[in-house]
Design a protein around this motif. Structure first.
Motif, PDB file in Angstrom:
ATOM      1  N   PRO A 162       6.945  54.339 -21.924  1.00 42.61           N
ATOM      2  CA  PRO A 162       8.478  53.922 -21.944  1.00 42.61           C
ATOM      3  C   PRO A 162       9.460  55.160 -21.884  1.00 42.61           C
ATOM      4  O   PRO A 162       8.898  56.273 -22.490  1.00 42.61           O
ATOM      5  CB  PRO A 162       8.727  53.122 -23.493  1.00 42.61           C
ATOM      6  N   ALA A 163      10.869  55.172 -21.315  1.00 40.92           N
ATOM      7  CA  ALA A 163      11.555  56.033 -21.362  1.00 40.92           C
ATOM      8  C   ALA A 163      11.697  56.906 -22.834  1.00 40.92           C
ATOM      9  O   ALA A 163      11.926  56.109 -23.706  1.00 40.92           O
ATOM     10  CB  ALA A 163      12.858  55.638 -20.928  1.00 40.92           C
TER      11      ALA A 163
ATOM     12  N   HIS B 165      20.884  57.639 -18.242  1.00 40.53           N
ATOM     13  CA  HIS B 165      20.435  56.253 -18.258  1.00 40.53           C
ATOM     14  C   HIS B 165      18.961  56.102 -17.748  1.00 40.53           C
ATOM     15  O   HIS B 165      18.197  55.677 -18.319  1.00 40.53           O
ATOM     16  CB  HIS B 165      21.363  55.432 -17.542  1.00 40.53           C
TER      17      HIS B 165
ATOM     18  N   HIS C 165      16.254  49.684 -23.636  1.00 38.43           N
ATOM     19  CA  HIS C 165      16.785  50.227 -22.501  1.00 38.43           C
ATOM     20  C   HIS C 165      18.273  49.938 -22.033  1.00 38.43           C
ATOM     21  O   HIS C 165      18.980  50.798 -22.035  1.00 38.43           O
ATOM     22  CB  HIS C 165      15.807  49.948 -21.222  1.00 38.43           C
ATOM     23  N   GLU C 166      18.330  48.494 -22.180  1.00 41.76           N
ATOM     24  CA  GLU C 166      19.982  48.170 -22.350  1.00 41.76           C
ATOM     25  C   GLU C 166      20.127  47.153 -23.264  1.00 41.76           C
ATOM     26  O   GLU C 166      19.316  46.453 -23.743  1.00 41.76           O
ATOM     27  CB  GLU C 166      20.112  47.444 -20.704  1.00 41.76           C
ATOM     28  N   LEU C 167      21.242  47.278 -24.095  1.00 41.71           N
ATOM     29  CA  LEU C 167      21.627  46.627 -24.993  1.00 41.71           C
ATOM     30  C   LEU C 167      22.934  45.650 -24.377  1.00 41.71           C
ATOM     31  O   LEU C 167      24.052  45.938 -23.943  1.00 41.71           O
ATOM     32  CB  LEU C 167      22.455  47.338 -26.253  1.00 41.71           C
ATOM     33  N   ARG C 186      11.721  48.241 -20.184  1.00 38.69           N
ATOM     34  CA  ARG C 186      10.716  48.455 -18.969  1.00 38.69           C
ATOM     35  C   ARG C 186       9.345  48.902 -19.548  1.00 38.69           C
ATOM     36  O   ARG C 186       9.121  49.672 -20.640  1.00 38.69           O
ATOM     37  CB  ARG C 186      10.981  49.478 -18.084  1.00 38.69           C
TER      38      ARG C 186
ATOM     39  N   ALA D 163      26.319  54.241 -23.025  1.00 41.20           N
ATOM     40  CA  ALA D 163      25.066  53.906 -24.090  1.00 41.20           C
ATOM     41  C   ALA D 163      24.961  55.079 -24.991  1.00 41.20           C
ATOM     42  O   ALA D 163      24.516  56.226 -24.709  1.00 41.20           O
ATOM     43  CB  ALA D 163      23.662  53.323 -23.313  1.00 41.20           C
TER      44      ALA D 163
END
Lengths: 242, 242, 242, 242
Positions: A162-163, B165, C165-167, C186, D163
């Motif tokens: 994962p990142a 990102h 990764h994204e909220l 991801r 973010a």
């Protein structure tokens, strides 16, 4: 700060001469010596190995460990699931963990990542340059940018992780490949640091800059709070107003 | 999809022969041709250059631009602040932007990043290998891993950008350095892609894989929503209950 | 796009009346109907449930699934490890997965996260407001900000997940708690979306805005590339130079 | 640790009675007192205000500041660009910065973010609950989860910020809105913490838990390395081989 250095201890015990040349008493002893060399009295280091009962990672040992270091390579599958669960439980509750090199494929690390952790590789003893991406990160403190490792196994992207929370190091190899060689994560209340340099065939854990990174990594990963198991508890309306 | 390729257009107009050998009509024309080659009828490409009034980036031009590409190098300081603000306003409202190579030091990019965007560099025409970190990212679609660029200026870490990102590409150079060469950001309602390969002295924008990346980048950065200026508006209690 | 909606199917089959009032044929059928309603011919939906052999998730079913949706609550522990491994393998190879509500505690989701996924909770039928954090995210397309759900179980922070990764969404509850109710990740080549609204006791999966989010989530999570198992392969020096 | 608390100092000097009731000598003096109360001898606090020459932020003052705290509201536009550039330069070189409440719209913060920093708002004196998302984050140390603030201005999502590096706090308001009220960033060598509670009309900076957060924020944002300006320097081939 109490550190337990764990080693699968197979290459050494089966008499692999290229390994014994650098690690006659096991990789764990050299890693442990490196921590003592850099951190001195600030650290108490013990070791544990896979052949021991419960792989040397009893509940008591883990309860007394602030940071666990993990080196494994060819016996990942033989690590008992019960011990894996125990390690994960302690990480989630706050124990730090530093995973080394081929430990990327261990049950513990892949379980923490949730991905395959696959990568490209080649063992030709190439020069690895370890570049610091974030020069203010505490794990990079006091090391040159780049760290130069004369001979190493190549680990190359894509590395299926994962990142990372923080990308601390990226390596290049003489053959041209690149690798995210130092990455951090948070899992539960615990901190996770993966650092890829460190093959069994090269004296990487004798390298002073690598020893510095490992010591920094241990310091960074140590818990700042009491260990606490996270649970899903019901909360009545207005519970916090009290 | 309407793309505007912007070029500072100084190396070419002052007769730098190494530049004119590859870009006789300006870098912007070659970048524009590359987009047309890959995207065909799916894209309308126009160009704009710094010497034009308002640098060719009037309100009307930007209002009619889905994605802006930015190439600049030695005249960053001469870009008018009013135009910079206009570009930022459109990015925040939803316009995509793809920033190229030495555009890392442009007013527009440093303003979007909020950091210095400094880096290491060397111009010795070294081989650059562009490694895909995230093989499922749409910007990496259809390119080999790695992309091989025979000659390039070296850009090296530490690159002072906020953690991206998404980290799409990392390059290595023959001299051993590494660089986060493809990174994405979100700013306001707009998408930002920075891609470092592309010095004026080498035919990088003629390279088919680089052209593919730029086309992918444009497609990725295009807005999916109406352009809208974000403002801080008061909302009475219960405004959403209708 | 082929979607498989999986349900543990226990509340319904043991005759829990509050559940049967809203989901007489099972939660999976209502979720499936919602996808068909929003996506029409763009989607082929099938369902699978825990009581079926291999939980209805044979190799063949997963190989024919672009996106798997997962609803479970009181029988997580009874899901066979072999099926869990199979699902993880397909996610890593590229299958999308959308995890719903109490699926946060499923083996599949906790294995993908690498953390405990614990949270605070209370079942008092409170109003939940689902706020969009990122209005340009495709999963938030076409839904009001906020979505208003008249009655819901409360899920509250701290929610022990890795930083997403994204909220996409954050919810508030009438009692004052907040929750990261829509998050993306991801893992391997696969995309993961977790969306918390959806208790078995309330008609949440009949809510048109929730249905829209689920349809958007499925569209977002669908694979863009061929499914491919990631492995660690050796690469000789110069392998890429061809 | 040397902290400079900066205040635009307009509400107070123009005699706004609701403000003077809580901050008779200026918001900065109360914030400064709070830091001294929590941190004691570990901190040296001075203050600076917008009406002073160079807004009180001369090169000398900034050079002697480890962490700058920023409160502004109705005079953002009058802050001189030269001072803004100076502050940014010091942050990039390593100075920490803690931005408070309506400082979200300051030139300094929007320049660090690269986005508009717009948000929803309402001033009805509602209860704000500040929930800790990451209970192991040093900024959350020693505060209850949630912090309860009886009366506050509402700040609501969507909040147009990149973010965050770390999401420490999310607030809910009595009216139902949510807000990412505590977020961290890295910019250059400097650390950035934004904390939203703190309107001029309510005694928020007298609240013991808010004072604890501000003290924690200052401790977290302090530089660990020498201040150093980042530049783009050429490096010859093999420069690191020495």
């Amino acid at each position: 700060m109490r550190v337990t250095v764990w080693n699968e201890f197979q290459h050494e015990t089966r008499g692999d001469e290229r390994v014994l040349a650098h690690y006659p008493d096991g990789i764990h002893t050299v890693v442990a010596d490196g921590l003592r060399e850099v951190l001195g009295d600030a650290v108490q280091v013990r070791t544990a190995t896979q052949p021991e009962p419960e792989h040397g990672l009893t509940e008591e040992v883990l309860a007394g460990t602030d940071v666990l270091m993990w080196w494994g390579h060819i016996r990942h599958a033989e690590v008992e699931d019960e011990v894996v669960e125990r390690v994960l439980r302690h990480v989630h509750a706050g124990m730090g963990i530093v995973v080394l090199h081929s430990g990327h494929y261990s049950k513990v690390f892949t379980r923490l990542m949730g991905s395959t952790c696959s990568l490209r590789w080649r063992n030709e003893g190439e020069r690895e340059l370890v570049w610091t991406i974030d020069e203010t990160h505490p794990i990079a403190e006091g090391v040159p940018n780049p760290i130069q490792i004369p001979q190493q196994e190549m680990y190359g992207e894509p590395f299926d992780i994962p990142a990372p929370h923080e990308l601390v190091f990226v390596s290049s190899f003489a053959g041209g490949e690149v690798f995210r060689s130092g990455v951090t994560y948070r899992r539960g209340r615990g901190r996770v640091f993966y650092f890829s340099p460190g093959d069994q065939e090269y004296p990487v854990y004798h390298h002073p800059d690598v020893r510095r990174v490992l010591a920094n990594g241990v310091r960074w990963a140590r818990p700042r709070h009491e260990r606490r198991t996270l649970t899903a508890d019901p909360h009545p309306l207005g519970w916090f107003e009290g």
